[in-house]
Every structure is written in C-alpha cells, then in structure tokens.
Design an enzyme around this catalytic site. Structure first.
Site, PDB file in Angstrom:
ATOM      1  N   ALA A  65       0.866  -1.175   0.000  1.00 36.57           N
ATOM      2  CA  ALA A  65       0.000   0.000   0.000  1.00 36.57           C
ATOM      3  C   ALA A  65       0.908   1.233   0.000  1.00 36.57           C
ATOM      4  O   ALA A  65       2.054   1.166   0.463  1.00 36.57           O
ATOM      5  CB  ALA A  65      -0.889  -0.020   1.226  1.00 36.57           C
ATOM      6  N   GLY A 108       0.639  -4.961   0.900  1.00 39.45           N
ATOM      7  CA  GLY A 108      -0.554  -5.012   0.059  1.00 39.45           C
ATOM      8  C   GLY A 108      -0.292  -5.657  -1.295  1.00 39.45           C
ATOM      9  O   GLY A 108      -1.207  -6.217  -1.916  1.00 39.45           O
ATOM     10  N   GLU A 111      -0.589  -9.213  -0.646  1.00 42.54           N
ATOM     11  CA  GLU A 111      -2.021  -9.465  -0.385  1.00 42.54           C
ATOM     12  C   GLU A 111      -2.825  -9.439  -1.682  1.00 42.54           C
ATOM     13  O   GLU A 111      -3.729 -10.255  -1.877  1.00 42.54           O
ATOM     14  CB  GLU A 111      -2.539  -8.425   0.610  1.00 42.54           C
ATOM     15  CG  GLU A 111      -1.910  -8.642   1.987  1.00 42.54           C
ATOM     16  CD  GLU A 111      -2.198  -7.523   2.965  1.00 42.54           C
ATOM     17  OE1 GLU A 111      -1.976  -6.340   2.606  1.00 42.54           O
ATOM     18  OE2 GLU A 111      -2.662  -7.809   4.064  1.00 42.54           O
ATOM     19  N   GLU A 131       4.756  -5.142   7.044  1.00 44.12           N
ATOM     20  CA  GLU A 131       4.035  -4.050   7.714  1.00 44.12           C
ATOM     21  C   GLU A 131       4.500  -3.817   9.150  1.00 44.12           C
ATOM     22  O   GLU A 131       4.489  -2.698   9.650  1.00 44.12           O
ATOM     23  CB  GLU A 131       2.516  -4.323   7.727  1.00 44.12           C
ATOM     24  CG  GLU A 131       1.845  -4.250   6.369  1.00 44.12           C
ATOM     25  CD  GLU A 131       1.787  -5.572   5.619  1.00 44.12           C
ATOM     26  OE1 GLU A 131       2.605  -6.478   5.912  1.00 44.12           O
ATOM     27  OE2 GLU A 131       0.923  -5.704   4.737  1.00 44.12           O
TER      28      GLU A 131
HETATM   29  N1  CO8 Z   1       4.600   3.150  -0.674  1.00 44.49           N
HETATM   30  C1  CO8 Z   1       5.017   4.313  -1.238  1.00 44.49           C
HETATM   31  N2  CO8 Z   1       6.161   4.440  -1.915  1.00 44.49           N
HETATM   32  C2  CO8 Z   1       6.926   3.337  -2.018  1.00 44.49           C
HETATM   33  C3  CO8 Z   1       6.575   2.107  -1.469  1.00 44.49           C
HETATM   34  C4  CO8 Z   1       5.335   2.027  -0.762  1.00 44.49           C
HETATM   35  N3  CO8 Z   1       4.880   0.884  -0.229  1.00 44.49           N
HETATM   36  N4  CO8 Z   1       7.551   1.210  -1.734  1.00 44.49           N
HETATM   37  C5  CO8 Z   1       8.479   1.850  -2.438  1.00 44.49           C
HETATM   38  N5  CO8 Z   1       8.124   3.153  -2.615  1.00 44.49           N
HETATM   39  C6  CO8 Z   1       8.853   4.192  -3.325  1.00 44.49           C
HETATM   40  C7  CO8 Z   1      10.038   4.693  -2.514  1.00 44.49           C
HETATM   41  O1  CO8 Z   1       9.624   5.649  -1.556  1.00 44.49           O
HETATM   42  C8  CO8 Z   1      10.916   5.274  -3.589  1.00 44.49           C
HETATM   43  O2  CO8 Z   1      10.392   6.521  -3.944  1.00 44.49           O
HETATM   44  P1  CO8 Z   1      11.398   7.808  -4.066  1.00 44.49           P
HETATM   45  O3  CO8 Z   1      12.307   7.450  -5.202  1.00 44.49           O
HETATM   46  O4  CO8 Z   1      10.464   8.940  -4.352  1.00 44.49           O
HETATM   47  O5  CO8 Z   1      12.104   7.890  -2.772  1.00 44.49           O
HETATM   48  C9  CO8 Z   1      10.686   4.330  -4.775  1.00 44.49           C
HETATM   49  O6  CO8 Z   1       9.442   3.649  -4.498  1.00 44.49           O
HETATM   50  C10 CO8 Z   1      11.771   3.275  -4.902  1.00 44.49           C
HETATM   51  O7  CO8 Z   1      11.908   2.623  -3.654  1.00 44.49           O
HETATM   52  P2  CO8 Z   1      13.312   2.442  -2.906  1.00 44.49           P
HETATM   53  O8  CO8 Z   1      14.212   3.592  -3.231  1.00 44.49           O
HETATM   54  O9  CO8 Z   1      13.025   2.175  -1.472  1.00 44.49           O
HETATM   55  O10 CO8 Z   1      13.846   1.125  -3.657  1.00 44.49           O
HETATM   56  P3  CO8 Z   1      14.820   0.019  -3.078  1.00 44.49           P
HETATM   57  O11 CO8 Z   1      15.161  -0.857  -4.237  1.00 44.49           O
HETATM   58  O12 CO8 Z   1      15.909   0.610  -2.279  1.00 44.49           O
HETATM   59  O13 CO8 Z   1      13.902  -0.838  -2.042  1.00 44.49           O
HETATM   60  C11 CO8 Z   1      11.907  -1.963  -1.324  1.00 44.49           C
HETATM   61  C12 CO8 Z   1      12.788  -1.544  -2.511  1.00 44.49           C
HETATM   62  C13 CO8 Z   1      12.661  -2.987  -0.437  1.00 44.49           C
HETATM   63  C14 CO8 Z   1      10.659  -2.617  -1.891  1.00 44.49           C
HETATM   64  C15 CO8 Z   1      11.563  -0.725  -0.471  1.00 44.49           C
HETATM   65  O14 CO8 Z   1      11.037   0.273  -1.338  1.00 44.49           O
HETATM   66  C16 CO8 Z   1      10.529  -0.973   0.593  1.00 44.49           C
HETATM   67  O15 CO8 Z   1      10.831  -1.524   1.643  1.00 44.49           O
HETATM   68  N6  CO8 Z   1       9.258  -0.538   0.358  1.00 44.49           N
HETATM   69  C17 CO8 Z   1       8.195  -0.596   1.296  1.00 44.49           C
HETATM   70  C18 CO8 Z   1       7.686  -2.005   1.461  1.00 44.49           C
HETATM   71  C19 CO8 Z   1       6.600  -2.048   2.514  1.00 44.49           C
HETATM   72  O16 CO8 Z   1       6.816  -1.761   3.676  1.00 44.49           O
HETATM   73  N7  CO8 Z   1       5.366  -2.430   2.117  1.00 44.49           N
HETATM   74  C20 CO8 Z   1       4.244  -2.507   2.986  1.00 44.49           C
HETATM   75  C21 CO8 Z   1       3.455  -1.242   2.923  1.00 44.49           C
HETATM   76  S1  CO8 Z   1       2.130  -1.174   4.126  1.00 44.49           S
HETATM   77  C22 CO8 Z   1       0.939  -2.136   3.415  1.00 44.49           C
HETATM   78  O17 CO8 Z   1       1.077  -2.628   2.339  1.00 44.49           O
HETATM   79  C23 CO8 Z   1      -0.300  -2.314   4.218  1.00 44.49           C
HETATM   80  C24 CO8 Z   1      -1.236  -3.305   3.526  1.00 44.49           C
HETATM   81  C25 CO8 Z   1      -2.644  -2.915   3.732  1.00 44.49           C
HETATM   82  C26 CO8 Z   1      -3.562  -3.391   2.611  1.00 44.49           C
HETATM   83  C27 CO8 Z   1      -3.244  -2.904   1.243  1.00 44.49           C
HETATM   84  C28 CO8 Z   1      -4.347  -3.182   0.301  1.00 44.49           C
HETATM   85  C29 CO8 Z   1      -3.945  -3.386  -1.113  1.00 44.49           C
END
Ligand code: CO8
Length: 257
Positions: A65, A108, A111, A131
């Site tokens: 998400a 998400g 999911e 999460e």
């Molecule tokens: N939300 C918003 N932006 C994101 C997300 C995210 N989940 N994941 C990545 N991005 C963005 C980053 O902020 C970054 O943007 P910017 O260049 O503007 O800084 C861009 O994508 C690239 O990401 P990274 O620079 O972090 O790339 P890396 O290769 O270093 O890392 C990862 C990749 C490991 C995937 C890392 O981005 C990461 O850990 N992302 C978050 C993963 C996460 O925590 N996901 C869970 C989110 S909470 C959730 O999903 C709740 C579920 C509820 C239900 C959802 C219903 C569908």
C-alpha cells in the site's frame, strides 16, 4: 475509461492488466485501487473475457500500500472510510485471475497477489508482509490468507519479522503454483490464462467458486456445495458440447453458456 496507474490490453479472451506506477514500485494508492477494481469488474461482466492476468514490472509486482498516502491518516479516517474495504469488490470477481509476480510483492502487493486465484512466480519474485516494520500489520488479508496458504509457522514468522520469501520457497510452501524465468513470465501467464479462457466460462467460474469454498467452510459443507454445483453443470450447453466432443474425438467448442 482511460487509466493512469494501470495498463490494460486484451489478448484474445484474456485481459492483461499491468500495474503501472514504476516510480513508486507500483505502490497501491487510492487511484490504482479504483482503477484495478474498475478494470476487473468490467472484465468480469464481459462474456468475451475468460481470464484475467495481473502483473507488475520486472522490479516490483507491487511494494505494498502507498505508505506516503497513509502516513498521516488518523484512526477516524481509516476506520470511517473502512480503508481497503473496496477490495471486497475484487474478491467478488468470478472470472479467474492469475497474479504474475516478478520482483517485490510486499505488504498489500503480496495481499493483492494472494487475492488472485493463483500466483505464477518469476524466479526474481520476493514475497513479504513487512508491515510490522512500519508499526502496523497486514490490512488486506495477509494475516489470514498467508496463514491458510503456507501454514501458521511460516505466516507467523513472516508477519512478525517482515522477512521476505523468495520464489523457490514460495513454490515449495504452496504460495506460488510454479516458477518461470522472469523473461518469460508475462507470456507464460497469458498462455496459461488462454488455456483457462478456452474452457467453458460457467465451468471455470463454478470451479473457482468451489475451490474458494474450501477456504471458507467445513469439508462436509464444501463437498455438498461441490456436488450440487456439479449437478447444476448439466444444465449448461457446454457440458453437452464438452462430453460430445470427447466421445466424437474432436476438440470442444464452448459457447460459454
Ligand atoms: N509506498 C510508497 N512508496 C513506495 C513504497 C510504498 N509501499 N515502496 C516503495 N516506494 C517508493 C520509494 O519511496 C521510492 O520513492 P522515491 O524514489 O520517491 O524515494 C521508490 O518507491 C523506490 O523505492 P526504494 O528507493 O526504497 O527502492 P529500493 O530498491 O531501495 O527498495 C523496497 C525496494 C525494499 C521494496 C523498499 O522500497 C521498501 O521496503 N518498500 C516498502 C515495502 C513495505 O513496507 N510495504 C508494505 C506497505 S504497508 C501495506 O502494504 C499495508 C497493507 C494494507 C492493505 C493494502 C491493500 C492493497
């Protein structure tokens, strides 16, 4: 309707839906949610579509998400709007849906993949429910579906530690149906979807409903449901055609009725 966060393409009787927010690793925001649900709902109502494939990019199916969109929300806002409840409309889709996952399927994203009927994993796929690292927990079925699909021990470890599972582990524990080379993922998914879309659509829809019933009810109830649905299939033209084709040693041509 034209979409901004997804791409859609019809290939024969298959809808190929590609999540397309590359800069955010396909993070699922409100717009992407609305567009995915609109596209799959429309396809579900279209008799010319027999299967849907959802995929992302090479780098990410979806990284969860959209954290930036959720960051400042209050309890009243997430509860009041019943955030993520719209995905129930996705779950009501009766046309089979394949998730073709390459790269990250996190939170998400994992999911969403699990909400599809099965997951084809590229050898680059990484699944996780991270999460907990954000101070929250899965909100769209992760704690429930992952536990049912891979068992309590793995689900609990993944949800409590946020560790990722690679494609080999995902296939081994039943999360993914099979692994394909990343370069072939979309073609293989479309090929598989084309096989499904060539079957009788009522039979495919009833099969999806019956298998899903296994996750919702007791064995006795599920067996009764399966038997009644099997009986009902004898009311379709496709049952007559499918069985006649076998006896006459020719390929079946289903009318999806
Ligand atoms: N939300 C918003 N932006 C994101 C997300 C995210 N989940 N994941 C990545 N991005 C963005 C980053 O902020 C970054 O943007 P910017 O260049 O503007 O800084 C861009 O994508 C690239 O990401 P990274 O620079 O972090 O790339 P890396 O290769 O270093 O890392 C990862 C990749 C490991 C995937 C890392 O981005 C990461 O850990 N992302 C978050 C993963 C996460 O925590 N996901 C869970 C989110 S909470 C959730 O999903 C709740 C579920 C509820 C239900 C959802 C219903 C569908």
């Amino acid at each position: 309707m034209s979409y901004e966060t997804i791409l859609t393409e019809t290939r024969g009787r298959v809808l190929l839906l590609t999540l397309n927010r590359p800069k955010a690793l396909n993070a699922i925001n409100a717009q992407l949610t609305a567009e995915v649900i609109e596209a799959v709902t429309k396809a579900d109502a279209d008799p010319e579509i027999g299967c849907i494939v959802i995929t992302g990019s090479e780098r990410a199916f979806a990284a969860g998400a959209d954290i930036k969109e959720m960051q400042h929300l209050t309890y009243a806002e997430v509860y009041g709007k019943d955030r993520f409840a719209d995905w129930e409309r996705f779950n009501a889709v009766r046309t089979p849906i394949i998730a073709a996952v390459a790269g990250y399927a996190l939170g998400g994203g994992c999911e969403l993949a699990m909400m599809c009927d099965f997951i084809l994993a590229a050898d680059t796929a990484q699944f996780g429910q991270p999460e907990i690292k954000l101070g929250v927990m899965p909100g769209m079925g992760g704690s429930q579906r992952l536990a049912r699909y891979v068992g309590k021990a793995k689900a609990m470890e993944m949800c409590l530690t946020g560790r990722m599972m690679d494609a080999t582990e995902a296939e081994r524990c039943g999360l993914a149906s099979r692994i394909v080379p990343a370069a072939d993922l979309v073609e293989e998914a479309v090929k598989t979807a084309t096989i499904i879309a060539g079957m009788s659509k009522p039979a495919a829809m009833m099969t999806k409903e019956a298998v899903n019933r296994a996750y919702e009810t007791t064995l006795a109830e599920g067996l009764r449901h399966e038997r009644r649905v099997f009986h009902a299939m004898f009311a379709t033209d496709d049952q007559k055609e499918g069985m006649a084709a076998f006896v006459e040693k020719r390929p079946a041509t289903f009318s999806h009725k």
